[in-house]
Design an enzyme around this catalytic site. Structure first.
Site, PDB file in Angstrom:
ATOM      1  N   ASP A  90       0.866  -1.164   0.000  1.00  0.00           N
ATOM      2  CA  ASP A  90       0.000   0.000   0.000  1.00  0.00           C
ATOM      3  C   ASP A  90       0.915   1.230   0.000  1.00  0.00           C
ATOM      4  OD1 ASP A  90      -2.205   1.524  -0.002  1.00  0.00           O
ATOM      5  OD2 ASP A  90      -2.932   0.954   1.986  1.00  0.00           O
ATOM      6  N   SER A  91       0.421   2.324  -0.561  1.00  0.00           N
ATOM      7  CA  SER A  91       1.283   3.492  -0.784  1.00  0.00           C
ATOM      8  C   SER A  91       1.528   4.336   0.454  1.00  0.00           C
ATOM      9  CB  SER A  91       0.633   4.373  -1.836  1.00  0.00           C
ATOM     10  OG  SER A  91      -0.588   4.881  -1.321  1.00  0.00           O
ATOM     11  N   GLY A  92       0.719   4.149   1.492  1.00  0.00           N
ATOM     12  CA  GLY A  92       0.857   4.970   2.683  1.00  0.00           C
ATOM     13  C   GLY A  92      -0.150   6.109   2.729  1.00  0.00           C
ATOM     14  N   GLY A  93      -0.841   6.343   1.616  1.00  0.00           N
ATOM     15  CA  GLY A  93      -1.824   7.426   1.572  1.00  0.00           C
ATOM     16  C   GLY A  93      -2.889   7.252   2.652  1.00  0.00           C
ATOM     17  N   PHE A  94      -3.426   6.034   2.734  1.00  0.00           N
ATOM     18  CA  PHE A  94      -4.477   5.739   3.716  1.00  0.00           C
ATOM     19  C   PHE A  94      -3.998   6.041   5.143  1.00  0.00           C
ATOM     20  CE2 PHE A  94      -6.790   2.816   6.542  1.00  0.00           C
ATOM     21  CZ  PHE A  94      -8.100   3.088   6.172  1.00  0.00           C
ATOM     22  N   GLN A 186     -11.222   6.816  -6.255  1.00  0.00           N
ATOM     23  CA  GLN A 186     -11.931   7.350  -5.083  1.00  0.00           C
ATOM     24  C   GLN A 186     -13.259   7.953  -5.545  1.00  0.00           C
ATOM     25  OE1 GLN A 186     -11.208   7.001  -1.976  1.00  0.00           O
ATOM     26  NE2 GLN A 186      -9.067   6.334  -1.961  1.00  0.00           N
ATOM     27  N   GLY A 213     -11.610   4.087  -0.677  1.00  0.00           N
ATOM     28  CA  GLY A 213     -12.678   4.794   0.017  1.00  0.00           C
ATOM     29  C   GLY A 213     -13.797   3.880   0.438  1.00  0.00           C
ATOM     30  N   ASP A 263      -8.093  -7.510   0.636  1.00  0.00           N
ATOM     31  CA  ASP A 263      -7.214  -7.611   1.798  1.00  0.00           C
ATOM     32  C   ASP A 263      -8.022  -7.150   2.994  1.00  0.00           C
ATOM     33  OD1 ASP A 263      -6.950  -4.620   1.043  1.00  0.00           O
ATOM     34  OD2 ASP A 263      -6.030  -4.748   3.021  1.00  0.00           O
ATOM     35  N   CYS A 301     -13.345 -28.282   8.887  1.00  0.00           N
ATOM     36  CA  CYS A 301     -12.215 -27.422   8.516  1.00  0.00           C
ATOM     37  C   CYS A 301     -10.918 -28.236   8.571  1.00  0.00           C
ATOM     38  CB  CYS A 301     -12.135 -26.232   9.454  1.00  0.00           C
ATOM     39  SG  CYS A 301     -10.740 -25.138   9.111  1.00  0.00           S
ATOM     40  N   CYS A 303      -7.824 -26.948   8.646  1.00  0.00           N
ATOM     41  CA  CYS A 303      -6.678 -26.132   9.063  1.00  0.00           C
ATOM     42  C   CYS A 303      -5.942 -26.847  10.197  1.00  0.00           C
ATOM     43  CB  CYS A 303      -7.123 -24.736   9.500  1.00  0.00           C
ATOM     44  SG  CYS A 303      -7.717 -24.617  11.201  1.00  0.00           S
ATOM     45  N   CYS A 306      -7.847 -26.798  13.613  1.00  0.00           N
ATOM     46  CA  CYS A 306      -9.017 -27.678  13.701  1.00  0.00           C
ATOM     47  C   CYS A 306      -8.626 -29.149  13.653  1.00  0.00           C
ATOM     48  CB  CYS A 306     -10.020 -27.346  12.605  1.00  0.00           C
ATOM     49  SG  CYS A 306     -10.855 -25.769  12.898  1.00  0.00           S
ATOM     50  N   HIS A 332      -6.738 -20.521  11.955  1.00  0.00           N
ATOM     51  CA  HIS A 332      -8.062 -20.941  11.486  1.00  0.00           C
ATOM     52  C   HIS A 332      -8.731 -19.845  10.654  1.00  0.00           C
ATOM     53  CE1 HIS A 332     -12.154 -22.484  11.415  1.00  0.00           C
ATOM     54  NE2 HIS A 332     -12.517 -21.272  11.802  1.00  0.00           N
TER      55      HIS A 332
HETATM   56 ZN   LIG Z   1     -10.000 -24.494  11.196  1.00  0.00          ZN
END
Ligand SMILES: [Zn+2]
Length: 380
Positions: A90-94, A186, A213, A263, A301, A303, A306, A332
């Site tokens: 990310d550019s850092g703007g946020f 935006q 935004g 993300d 699940c 993972c 689990c 998880h």
């Molecule tokens: Zn799991």
């Protein structure tokens, strides 16, 4: 760089392939967030095991700590954090607009005080692209202005004007070898501004387009509306990225609206409070009802958490403050997000995404608490 494999006009879900410098990505894709150069509580081995294809890093944070001198000496961000697959920065703007204490908007960027020690810093298109070039990320984001959802129409207008101007400046900056650059549209929920911003950016021919935004504290219908307003103006042959989203149900809805990349800090953030995502919504593993519940967090699940641990044990770990507890809920939750995208991809490929979407949304109960946690998200 981007190949659209299967567009599906009704709904707009798309299957694509993106090949940045460090590997292959199969959008729709979820990108775990490694703001400080680490996906919170997870190590690279765990991320690879669950099928992560790309992670995020952050210009604002990494530039402040450890600083570019260290990352340069390490040979770039991939080497510094030992991650050999793609990274998006990310550019850092946020962060400049949400974290920095005092800021002054200037023609070529923003002067601000570090949220850590108050030192005076400056970040603009030239600086943000320079830092991302040195980080060596696969995908760099342009430096934009992301106004809060409470911004006045005049403020949103100003932000769009600067975002367009700064995107043009970013476009002219040198890049790392093979680095892709995405523009950020935006415009809030203003129809004309969304259209103007998206069209101007598309003119500049970026490698992909983000819808910015969103996830800035707005109610969900507004978030969906912002994406619906920008999407028709984005080219179909380039990836689209909705920044900072969302819950599993929101991801399914965004895919149905033609978005390819996501993300969000939610899976690891809520894990640290003992909240787990399931196909039906969220559960607080700390709850008394799990005291002697010897089932896994989610029955089917696969993972690591689990497969190896029970709710009763994880609840115990969380309640006594053992790090393993929050680590396992983080494993998880991140796994759930990554697997959801795998499932979405296979349904798009099979032409059954519309049915999958209907069923998933019908079974998913959104939690008010989680929505509030999302609204409070200030890091990416
Ligand atoms: Zn799991």
């Amino acid at each position: 760089m981007f190949e659209l494999l299967k567009p599906d006009p009704q709904p707009k879900a798309r299957l694509g392939r993106l090949t940045p410098a460090h590997g292959v990505m199969d959008p729709p894709v979820f990108m775990p967030v490694g703001t400080q150069g680490s996906v919170k509580a997870l190590d690279p081995r765990e991320l690879l095991e669950m099928g992560t294809q790309i992670i995020l890093g952050n210009t604002y944070h990494l530039n402040i700590r450890p600083g570019m001198e260290i990352i340069r000496a390490a040979g770039g961000l991939h080497k510094f954090i030992n991650w050999n697959l793609p990274i998006l920065t990310d550019s850092g703007g946020f962060q400049v607009f949400s974290l920095a204490k005092i800021r002054k908007i200037k023609p070529h960027g923003v002067e601000f005080r570090s949220h850590l020690d108050g030192s005076l810093l400056f970040l603009g298109p030239k600086e943000a692209m320079g830092i991302q070039r040195e980080l060596g990320s696969d995908i760099a984001m342009v430096f934009d202005e992301c106004p809060p959802h409470t911004a006045t129409p005049k403020e949103i207008h100003g932000a769009v004007e600067r975002t367009i101007r700064w995107a043009a400046e970013c476009r002219e900056q040198p890049r790392a070898t093979g680095q892709l650059v995405f523009g950020i549209a935006q415009g809030g929920v203003n129809v004309a501004l969304r259209e103007r911003c998206a069209k101007e950016l598309v003119e500049m021919a970026f490698d992909g387009y983000a819808i910015g935004g969103v996830s800035v504290g707005e109610p969900e219908p507004e978030m969906m509306r912002a994406v619906e307003l920008a999407e028709p103006f984005l080219p179909t042959d380039k990836p689209r990225y909705a920044m900072g989203l969302g819950t599993p149900a929101q991801l399914v809805e965004m895919v149905a609206r033609g978005v390819d990349m996501f993300d969000c800090v939610l899976p690891t953030r809520v894990a640290r409070n003992g909240t787990a995502f399931t196909r039906n919504g969220t559960v607080s593993i700390k709850g008394g009802m799990f005291k002697s519940d010897f089932r896994p967090i989610e029955e089917d699940c696969d993972c690591f958490a689990c497969k190896h641990f029970t709710r009763a044990y994880l609840r115990h770990l969380l309640n006594v403050g053992e790090i393993l507890g929050l680590r396992m809920v983080s494993v998880h939750n991140s796994h759930i997000y990554i697997k959801l995208m795998t499932e979405i991809r296979s349904h798009i490929a099979a032409g059954t995404f519309a049915d999958f979407r209907r069923e998933f949304i019908a079974n998913y109960r959104p939690s008010k608490k989680i929505m509030l946690a999302r609204a409070a998200v200030k890091e990416r």
